[in-house]
Design a protein around this motif. Sequence first.
Motif, PDB file in Angstrom:
ATOM      1  N   GLU A  89       3.511   9.722  -9.794  1.00 43.96           N
ATOM      2  CA  GLU A  89       2.759   9.917 -11.032  1.00 43.96           C
ATOM      3  C   GLU A  89       2.059  11.276 -11.031  1.00 43.96           C
ATOM      4  O   GLU A  89       2.083  12.005 -12.024  1.00 43.96           O
ATOM      5  CB  GLU A  89       1.738   8.798 -11.200  1.00 43.96           C
ATOM      6  N   LEU A  90       1.461  11.618  -9.889  1.00 41.22           N
ATOM      7  CA  LEU A  90       0.773  12.912  -9.800  1.00 41.22           C
ATOM      8  C   LEU A  90       1.759  14.067  -9.907  1.00 41.22           C
ATOM      9  O   LEU A  90       1.467  15.087 -10.552  1.00 41.22           O
ATOM     10  CB  LEU A  90      -0.021  13.006  -8.499  1.00 41.22           C
ATOM     11  N   GLU A  91       2.928  13.920  -9.303  1.00 38.04           N
ATOM     12  CA  GLU A  91       3.938  14.973  -9.391  1.00 38.04           C
ATOM     13  C   GLU A  91       4.429  15.129 -10.825  1.00 38.04           C
ATOM     14  O   GLU A  91       4.627  16.235 -11.309  1.00 38.04           O
ATOM     15  CB  GLU A  91       5.094  14.678  -8.441  1.00 38.04           C
ATOM     16  N   THR A  92       4.608  14.003 -11.510  1.00 38.87           N
ATOM     17  CA  THR A  92       5.022  14.041 -12.918  1.00 38.87           C
ATOM     18  C   THR A  92       3.946  14.725 -13.765  1.00 38.87           C
ATOM     19  O   THR A  92       4.261  15.565 -14.616  1.00 38.87           O
ATOM     20  CB  THR A  92       5.282  12.613 -13.438  1.00 38.87           C
ATOM     21  N   GLU A  93       2.698  14.373 -13.528  1.00 41.18           N
ATOM     22  CA  GLU A  93       1.604  15.002 -14.272  1.00 41.18           C
ATOM     23  C   GLU A  93       1.511  16.492 -13.960  1.00 41.18           C
ATOM     24  O   GLU A  93       1.245  17.299 -14.850  1.00 41.18           O
ATOM     25  CB  GLU A  93       0.290  14.301 -13.966  1.00 41.18           C
ATOM     26  N   LEU A  94       1.755  16.853 -12.698  1.00 35.19           N
ATOM     27  CA  LEU A  94       1.729  18.268 -12.323  1.00 35.19           C
ATOM     28  C   LEU A  94       2.834  19.025 -13.055  1.00 35.19           C
ATOM     29  O   LEU A  94       2.601  20.123 -13.577  1.00 35.19           O
ATOM     30  CB  LEU A  94       1.881  18.429 -10.805  1.00 35.19           C
ATOM     31  N   GLU A  95       4.029  18.445 -13.099  1.00 34.31           N
ATOM     32  CA  GLU A  95       5.130  19.085 -13.818  1.00 34.31           C
ATOM     33  C   GLU A  95       4.774  19.249 -15.296  1.00 34.31           C
ATOM     34  O   GLU A  95       5.042  20.304 -15.885  1.00 34.31           O
ATOM     35  CB  GLU A  95       6.410  18.266 -13.670  1.00 34.31           C
ATOM     36  N   LEU A 155       0.832  -1.200   0.000  1.00 28.02           N
ATOM     37  CA  LEU A 155       0.000   0.000   0.000  1.00 28.02           C
ATOM     38  C   LEU A 155       0.869   1.254   0.000  1.00 28.02           C
ATOM     39  O   LEU A 155       0.601   2.202  -0.740  1.00 28.02           O
ATOM     40  CB  LEU A 155      -0.940  -0.014   1.209  1.00 28.02           C
ATOM     41  N   GLU A 156       1.923   1.255   0.801  1.00 28.24           N
ATOM     42  CA  GLU A 156       2.828   2.405   0.833  1.00 28.24           C
ATOM     43  C   GLU A 156       3.527   2.581  -0.510  1.00 28.24           C
ATOM     44  O   GLU A 156       3.673   3.711  -0.986  1.00 28.24           O
ATOM     45  CB  GLU A 156       3.858   2.229   1.947  1.00 28.24           C
ATOM     46  N   MET A 157       3.956   1.485  -1.137  1.00 29.90           N
ATOM     47  CA  MET A 157       4.608   1.578  -2.447  1.00 29.90           C
ATOM     48  C   MET A 157       3.638   2.102  -3.499  1.00 29.90           C
ATOM     49  O   MET A 157       4.000   2.928  -4.333  1.00 29.90           O
ATOM     50  CB  MET A 157       5.172   0.212  -2.865  1.00 29.90           C
ATOM     51  N   GLU A 158       2.395   1.631  -3.443  1.00 29.87           N
ATOM     52  CA  GLU A 158       1.388   2.128  -4.373  1.00 29.87           C
ATOM     53  C   GLU A 158       1.137   3.612  -4.152  1.00 29.87           C
ATOM     54  O   GLU A 158       1.002   4.373  -5.115  1.00 29.87           O
ATOM     55  CB  GLU A 158       0.090   1.339  -4.221  1.00 29.87           C
ATOM     56  N   ASN A 159       1.081   4.011  -2.899  1.00 33.31           N
ATOM     57  CA  ASN A 159       0.875   5.431  -2.593  1.00 33.31           C
ATOM     58  C   ASN A 159       2.032   6.269  -3.119  1.00 33.31           C
ATOM     59  O   ASN A 159       1.823   7.340  -3.693  1.00 33.31           O
ATOM     60  CB  ASN A 159       0.714   5.647  -1.091  1.00 33.31           C
ATOM     61  N   MET A 160       3.269   5.790  -2.934  1.00 33.12           N
ATOM     62  CA  MET A 160       4.429   6.524  -3.434  1.00 33.12           C
ATOM     63  C   MET A 160       4.415   6.577  -4.961  1.00 33.12           C
ATOM     64  O   MET A 160       4.721   7.620  -5.546  1.00 33.12           O
ATOM     65  CB  MET A 160       5.727   5.890  -2.927  1.00 33.12           C
ATOM     66  N   ALA A 161       4.031   5.473  -5.590  1.00 31.13           N
ATOM     67  CA  ALA A 161       3.961   5.456  -7.053  1.00 31.13           C
ATOM     68  C   ALA A 161       2.903   6.436  -7.552  1.00 31.13           C
ATOM     69  O   ALA A 161       3.132   7.165  -8.526  1.00 31.13           O
ATOM     70  CB  ALA A 161       3.668   4.045  -7.553  1.00 31.13           C
ATOM     71  N   LEU A 162       1.758   6.454  -6.879  1.00 35.04           N
ATOM     72  CA  LEU A 162       0.694   7.398  -7.264  1.00 35.04           C
ATOM     73  C   LEU A 162       1.149   8.840  -7.053  1.00 35.04           C
ATOM     74  O   LEU A 162       0.876   9.714  -7.881  1.00 35.04           O
ATOM     75  CB  LEU A 162      -0.580   7.121  -6.471  1.00 35.04           C
TER      76      LEU A 162
END
Length: 113
Positions: free
Chosen positions: A49-55, A39-46
């Motif tokens: 991904e969100l930070e990449t999309e924000l950039e 769950l923590e790894m999925e949260n970090m991956a999400l």
Amino acid sequence: RQFAALTKATKQSTRPGGAVQGLVTDDLEDLSKEDREILEMENMALQDELETELEALLKIEEELVKVTSMCDVASQKILEQATEIEDLYNNVSHAVHDLDQGNVQLQKASEAT
């Protein structure tokens, strides 16, 4: 198995309207250490991904600002050209009128002689 544990924890932490309130401490304790790590790894991956999309969105926004600026400049240049074209048209119209008047005068002069 991992999905089932996560689904169970999520269902338990969902209120009647369907909005997830988040995993509460009891729900986390029900998860195995492995499930929590997943769950923590999925949260970090999400989050990544969100930070990449924000950039990417911020870059798009910068590009849109540049395009908007270029459109403003182009619009200003078009307005300037429209004024110049109108002046040219007026000059041509006056020249045609003057030529017509000159031709009339030449024809009168030719008939008079």
